[in-house]
Design an enzyme around this catalytic site. Sequence first.
Site, PDB file in Angstrom:
ATOM      1  N   TRP B 161      35.885  21.378  40.575  1.00  0.00           N
ATOM      2  CA  TRP B 161      35.024  21.901  39.515  1.00  0.00           C
ATOM      3  C   TRP B 161      35.778  22.052  38.204  1.00  0.00           C
ATOM      4  CZ3 TRP B 161      30.176  21.108  40.131  1.00  0.00           C
ATOM      5  CH2 TRP B 161      29.662  21.016  41.426  1.00  0.00           C
ATOM      6  N   ASP B 233      34.797  29.746  34.786  1.00  0.00           N
ATOM      7  CA  ASP B 233      33.665  29.410  35.638  1.00  0.00           C
ATOM      8  C   ASP B 233      33.791  30.279  36.882  1.00  0.00           C
ATOM      9  OD1 ASP B 233      31.859  28.365  37.426  1.00  0.00           O
ATOM     10  OD2 ASP B 233      32.657  26.315  37.380  1.00  0.00           O
ATOM     11  N   LYS B 257      25.145  31.257  44.469  1.00  0.00           N
ATOM     12  CA  LYS B 257      26.122  31.570  45.513  1.00  0.00           C
ATOM     13  C   LYS B 257      25.966  33.038  45.926  1.00  0.00           C
ATOM     14  CE  LYS B 257      28.110  27.643  44.078  1.00  0.00           C
ATOM     15  NZ  LYS B 257      28.033  26.369  44.793  1.00  0.00           N
TER      16      LYS B 257
END
Lengths: 422, 422
Positions: B161, B233, B257
Amino acid sequence: MATSATTPNTLLLKNPSIFKPSTSGIHIFPITRATAAKPISIKCSHSATVVAPPTPASAQDRVFNFAAGPATLPENVLRKAESELYNWRGAGMSVMEMSHRGKEFLSIIQKAESDLRKLLDISDDYAVLFLQGGATTQFACVPLNICKPEDPVDYIVTGSWGDKAFKEAAKYCKPNVIWSGKPEKYTGIPAFDELDQNPDARYLHICANETIHGVEFKDYPTPKNKDAVLIADMSSNFCSKPVDVSKFGIIYAGAQKNVGPSGVTIVIIRKDLIGNAQGITPVMLDYKIHADNNSLYNTPPCYGIYMCGLVFEDLLAQGGLVEVEKKNIKKAQILYDAIDESKGFYRCPVEKSVRSLMNVPFTLEKSELEAEFVKEAAKEGMIQLKGHRSVGGMRASIYNAMPLAGVEKLVAFMKDFQAKHG
Amino acid sequence: MATSATTPNTLLLKNPSIFKPSTSGIHIFPITRATAAKPISIKCSHSATVVAPPTPASAQDRVFNFAAGPATLPENVLRKAESELYNWRGAGMSVMEMSHRGKEFLSIIQKAESDLRKLLDISDDYAVLFLQGGATTQFACVPLNICKPEDPVDYIVTGSWGDKAFKEAAKYCKPNVIWSGKPEKYTGIPAFDELDQNPDARYLHICANETIHGVEFKDYPTPKNKDAVLIADMSSNFCSKPVDVSKFGIIYAGAQKNVGPSGVTIVIIRKDLIGNAQGITPVMLDYKIHADNNSLYNTPPCYGIYMCGLVFEDLLAQGGLVEVEKKNIKKAQILYDAIDESKGFYRCPVEKSVRSLMNVPFTLEKSELEAEFVKEAAKEGMIQLKGHRSVGGMRASIYNAMPLAGVEKLVAFMKDFQAKHG
């Protein structure tokens, strides 16, 4: 300036027979809701106690929601979603908890796409994408994917949304407004043969239905440049009637008017237009990324897509968009009739041939009564009738899921209100 | 190359006492589910029919979902959403139908923001935005809003990511990877004092928890340039533990999540960073537009925001993020212990001090058994244990809403599986 089409391009006028109640197709009007809203009149002699038949609490409590979006959803769809929320069809989890790459969610998104293709008769030449960010994100996506920075493109501006689309495009290409309804306060649509299209324009952009101003294209212009495509923002009349998708290069729509909750944007794009995004295009705004990954490049708005799928199933069960359009025409007709027959007490500023079937703006001759109108209607369970802040007055949004009973109740209220204040 | 921090910056090691069952705070472990999942052992003489006590169908049917996101949600939150889906608190409509400008939805989004501010102790110097498009959209938003095209910025890449974020930034500024875990297959985090930061970098970007590789920052680096900011992030560990927001310029996170369904992206941004977007920034990617309009510039993902709000309420009811972290540490500890004590039958490649509390990747020494492991676990109601396609093996994502009972069941299964195949 031409503010009306020169051809009788409105279904409101074209086929009066379809205003009659349909005898075919499946009708799922929530009868219990409509009757529950009316006072129960029971004649009884003497003092016997009369108990009204029990009505489900939910039906009693439900309002008629005339919001412009997010908007009312079909009751049976909500009931289905309610029943499946905690445990979707025995999967042991909610749709909200599912991996977007698991077999359960893949079956949901594939069914949603397949049903949408049936509804709009979308050919394999087109990709169907389930994205995020609303039509406003598409205002940038379209030029970023279809144009180079120096390319000219044409915009027909028939309301606030078309204007916003044009302004955003100016960041990424050379857009030109070839017709604007602004001088007439966005109450018309141009005659197509009078449009001064740029022969080099890469595309011609329209907003098929202006949610705020209540102006709707009943037919569609053809780009002058034979290599150009027609592109339409259909957010507020998507799936409200059949559309010949093959006339368009791109159709895009936020879901939150006719087909689902907010947070899902549907893009239908001719496949040969995909793959030419400008270098500065954010990866999430590149159609190719989403097309190559079947809308699963990153995590899509899964629950919203599921809800859209339930709505698509419902629209198919109603007999498809031909039947849906008949209902929408009937609802719009009785509301516009009530306005036009009010002897000026109510007024709709939109030119008759292009009045929206979805969003009905109207004002009161005595504008000082408008706040009371909205307030009194709310007391009777008809909410969100206030017009958009930019235009004032009232607006009744009567999307697919607004039952006929809701419009009938509104019309009855309008007549009562006029009798009181006329 | 430094692959581990030089300071003991992991809570897994720092405070062993919190591995003990907490005696304070509110615990909402779904006991019925855990017990229902275990076989009922009843001794009976002769042939008397023994009927097991009735268990609610929902508890029986529910799986333990180890998906990396969208992921399991708290049962009580789902039950609340189910009860309110058709008619939200007497409003006469579903949250999915509400105008985003109506008083009902405004109360929902304002409460969600207020509760999130409480959870993370966010000061008024920061704006809280509810956006769309996932972290992937933020990969572009961050440089578009914070940099000029010629500005250098630094990225620490500890997994897939972070790498994606870096690559997207290259479209809008001059990013530089100052540390990459790739040579070590993304199993570590650098020692901060060894980082070669550019003194002119406008920001330093990290991915606080790498969902695929299971690598988590336990402490945070400080940008060398005193005018620069740290940007994180936090998609996959957002609200899993207390975080000192004041150390960051921007924190962003996809909701799917720990705090809600997919389709909502939360951005926490220091207000003085807002208002400098590059001219090519799509309006929907401009933080100023969203901050000026309290996340209501266009229609936000209303239902997703509502769900996040329910989760925030639940997290506060559990005692806030201090209590939530204790539970997360306990769950992670028993799972990592099971791996580390398996004498190599199971292996977690991640350096111990930076192992994620959220995503636990592991492999089998006998890799040919991995498919069977995943399949057998699924038969016992533990799903989505297959590792990401890019790394293989298994991965157990154990976010906030994964009950301790789910991890205990997984650990028991792992021991059984090892006994059979070891």
